[in-house]
Design an enzyme around this catalytic site. Structure first.
Site, PDB file in Angstrom:
ATOM      1  N   ASP A 158       0.945  -1.220   0.052  1.00 53.14           N
ATOM      2  CA  ASP A 158       0.049   0.062  -0.113  1.00 53.14           C
ATOM      3  C   ASP A 158       0.764   1.189  -0.047  1.00 53.14           C
ATOM      4  O   ASP A 158       2.024   1.323   0.747  1.00 53.14           O
ATOM      5  CB  ASP A 158      -0.855  -0.031   1.333  1.00 53.14           C
ATOM      6  CG  ASP A 158      -1.889   1.034   1.241  1.00 53.14           C
ATOM      7  OD1 ASP A 158      -3.184   0.490   0.939  1.00 53.14           O
ATOM      8  OD2 ASP A 158      -1.745   2.188   1.231  1.00 53.14           O
ATOM      9  N   ILE A 159       0.509   2.269  -0.880  1.00 54.51           N
ATOM     10  CA  ILE A 159       1.315   3.575  -0.752  1.00 54.51           C
ATOM     11  C   ILE A 159       1.340   4.267   0.452  1.00 54.51           C
ATOM     12  O   ILE A 159       2.164   5.121   0.736  1.00 54.51           O
ATOM     13  CB  ILE A 159       0.904   4.325  -2.174  1.00 54.51           C
ATOM     14  CG1 ILE A 159       2.088   5.075  -2.630  1.00 54.51           C
ATOM     15  CG2 ILE A 159      -0.434   5.121  -1.743  1.00 54.51           C
ATOM     16  CD1 ILE A 159       1.721   5.833  -4.114  1.00 54.51           C
TER      17      ILE A 159
ATOM     18  N   ASN B   4     -12.738  -3.305   2.868  1.00 55.68           N
ATOM     19  CA  ASN B   4     -13.564  -2.195   2.875  1.00 55.68           C
ATOM     20  C   ASN B   4     -14.680  -2.423   1.883  1.00 55.68           C
ATOM     21  O   ASN B   4     -14.238  -2.473   0.735  1.00 55.68           O
ATOM     22  CB  ASN B   4     -12.947  -0.884   2.920  1.00 55.68           C
ATOM     23  CG  ASN B   4     -12.219  -0.548   4.137  1.00 55.68           C
ATOM     24  OD1 ASN B   4     -12.235  -1.231   5.303  1.00 55.68           O
ATOM     25  ND2 ASN B   4     -10.909   0.054   4.002  1.00 55.68           N
TER      26      ASN B   4
ATOM     27  N   GLY C 113     -16.062   2.298   4.315  1.00 58.26           N
ATOM     28  CA  GLY C 113     -14.552   3.116   4.053  1.00 58.26           C
ATOM     29  C   GLY C 113     -13.959   2.791   2.948  1.00 58.26           C
ATOM     30  O   GLY C 113     -12.918   3.039   2.638  1.00 58.26           O
ATOM     31  N   GLN C 114     -14.547   2.242   1.699  1.00 60.16           N
ATOM     32  CA  GLN C 114     -13.835   1.878   0.491  1.00 60.16           C
ATOM     33  C   GLN C 114     -13.641   3.180  -0.348  1.00 60.16           C
ATOM     34  O   GLN C 114     -14.436   4.171  -0.557  1.00 60.16           O
ATOM     35  CB  GLN C 114     -14.945   0.828  -0.344  1.00 60.16           C
ATOM     36  CG  GLN C 114     -14.075   0.383  -1.649  1.00 60.16           C
ATOM     37  CD  GLN C 114     -14.914  -0.538  -2.329  1.00 60.16           C
ATOM     38  OE1 GLN C 114     -15.909  -0.949  -2.017  1.00 60.16           O
ATOM     39  NE2 GLN C 114     -14.218  -1.177  -3.279  1.00 60.16           N
TER      40      GLN C 114
ATOM     41  N   HIS D 223     -10.546  -5.140  -3.132  1.00 62.94           N
ATOM     42  CA  HIS D 223      -9.027  -5.531  -2.652  1.00 62.94           C
ATOM     43  C   HIS D 223      -9.034  -5.770  -1.222  1.00 62.94           C
ATOM     44  O   HIS D 223     -10.122  -5.375  -0.494  1.00 62.94           O
ATOM     45  CB  HIS D 223      -8.117  -4.281  -2.992  1.00 62.94           C
ATOM     46  CG  HIS D 223      -8.647  -2.944  -2.469  1.00 62.94           C
ATOM     47  ND1 HIS D 223      -9.716  -2.249  -2.758  1.00 62.94           N
ATOM     48  CD2 HIS D 223      -8.337  -2.333  -1.302  1.00 62.94           C
ATOM     49  CE1 HIS D 223     -10.138  -1.300  -2.276  1.00 62.94           C
ATOM     50  NE2 HIS D 223      -9.183  -1.299  -1.167  1.00 62.94           N
TER      51      HIS D 223
ATOM     52  N   HIS E 119      -6.840  -5.696   2.220  1.00 65.31           N
ATOM     53  CA  HIS E 119      -5.730  -5.217   2.817  1.00 65.31           C
ATOM     54  C   HIS E 119      -5.218  -6.275   4.011  1.00 65.31           C
ATOM     55  O   HIS E 119      -6.109  -7.037   4.604  1.00 65.31           O
ATOM     56  CB  HIS E 119      -6.108  -3.984   4.050  1.00 65.31           C
ATOM     57  CG  HIS E 119      -6.534  -2.842   3.272  1.00 65.31           C
ATOM     58  ND1 HIS E 119      -5.762  -1.680   2.790  1.00 65.31           N
ATOM     59  CD2 HIS E 119      -7.985  -2.704   2.801  1.00 65.31           C
ATOM     60  CE1 HIS E 119      -6.445  -0.727   2.530  1.00 65.31           C
ATOM     61  NE2 HIS E 119      -7.939  -1.283   2.276  1.00 65.31           N
TER      62      HIS E 119
HETATM   63  P1  5GP Z   1      -9.751   1.441   0.455  1.00 60.21           P
HETATM   64  O1  5GP Z   1      -9.924   2.694   1.151  1.00 60.21           O
HETATM   65  O2  5GP Z   1     -10.371   1.612  -0.863  1.00 60.21           O
HETATM   66  O3  5GP Z   1     -10.087   0.214   1.228  1.00 60.21           O
HETATM   67  O4  5GP Z   1      -8.317   1.247   0.142  1.00 60.21           O
HETATM   68  C1  5GP Z   1      -7.711   1.982  -0.598  1.00 60.21           C
HETATM   69  C2  5GP Z   1      -6.020   1.598  -0.511  1.00 60.21           C
HETATM   70  O5  5GP Z   1      -5.239   2.153  -1.632  1.00 60.21           O
HETATM   71  C3  5GP Z   1      -5.612   2.734   0.530  1.00 60.21           C
HETATM   72  O6  5GP Z   1      -4.878   2.054   1.822  1.00 60.21           O
HETATM   73  C4  5GP Z   1      -4.654   3.483  -0.077  1.00 60.21           C
HETATM   74  O7  5GP Z   1      -3.495   4.166   0.596  1.00 60.21           O
HETATM   75  C5  5GP Z   1      -4.269   2.842  -1.094  1.00 60.21           C
HETATM   76  N1  5GP Z   1      -3.496   3.333  -2.400  1.00 60.21           N
HETATM   77  C6  5GP Z   1      -3.921   4.229  -3.171  1.00 60.21           C
HETATM   78  N2  5GP Z   1      -3.595   4.764  -4.155  1.00 60.21           N
HETATM   79  C7  5GP Z   1      -2.601   3.888  -4.588  1.00 60.21           C
HETATM   80  C8  5GP Z   1      -1.573   3.987  -5.249  1.00 60.21           C
HETATM   81  O8  5GP Z   1      -1.317   4.497  -6.176  1.00 60.21           O
HETATM   82  N3  5GP Z   1      -0.575   2.813  -5.091  1.00 60.21           N
HETATM   83  C9  5GP Z   1      -0.701   1.730  -4.034  1.00 60.21           C
HETATM   84  N4  5GP Z   1       0.063   0.940  -4.010  1.00 60.21           N
HETATM   85  N5  5GP Z   1      -1.643   1.976  -3.246  1.00 60.21           N
HETATM   86  C10 5GP Z   1      -2.525   2.986  -3.239  1.00 60.21           C
END
Ligand code: 5GP
Ligand code: ZN
Length: 118
Positions: free
Chosen positions: A30-31, A86, A92-93, A99, A101
């Site tokens: 994750d970034i 999420n 919280g998505q 995906h 985590h």
């Molecule tokens: P969500 O909130 O949808 O469950 O998680 C999305 C995740 O994607 C977040 O933890 C966010 O840090 C990660 N993310 C967003 N943009 C990027 C990216 O460009 N590269 C990577 N590796 N992770 C990302």
């Protein structure tokens, strides 16, 4: 889904710190990690969210769950790890390509709400 970040990462169009890939899934760091280890495990096909998955995705979802222990072990998470999916705005998505985590490397609260990806 030409506009989807995770489709682009899966296609190799956007770089990511990849730790695993096969025909069905890709896993990468994750970034914005919330813990020393924070991976995202992503199916290569576009599914908007877990709520959009159907019976045809059953094997894929099972494969993803079973893969987490291998990926966690490779990251040194011998003491355990947390998986989070999420789902939807209310869950919280923020990126609408399903995906998972995989988080660990620090003691995590038993209260699931105390670790956030935002
Ligand atoms: P969500 O909130 O949808 O469950 O998680 C999305 C995740 O994607 C977040 O933890 C966010 O840090 C990660 N993310 C967003 N943009 C990027 C990216 O460009 N590269 C990577 N590796 N992770 C990302
Ligand atoms: Zn996508």
């Amino acid at each position: 889904m030409s506009d989807c970040l995770f489709c682009k990462i899966a296609a190799g169009e956007i770089p990511a710190k990849k730790v695993f890939e096969d025909d069905d899934v890709i896993a990468f760091h994750d970034i914005h990690p919330v813990a020393p280890v924070h991976l995202l495990l992503v199916p290569k096909i576009h599914i908007d969210s877990l709520a959009h998955a159907t019976a045809e995705h059953q094997a894929l979802l099972g494969k993803m769950l079973l893969l987490t222990s291998k990926l966690a072990a490779e990251q040194g998470l011998s003491d355990g790890y947390r998986t989070i999916i999420n789902t939807g705005h209310g869950g919280g998505q923020t990126f609408f390509h399903l995906h998972m985590h995989i988080i660990g490397g620090t003691p995590l609260s038993t209260h699931v709400s105390e670790i956030s990806t935002q």
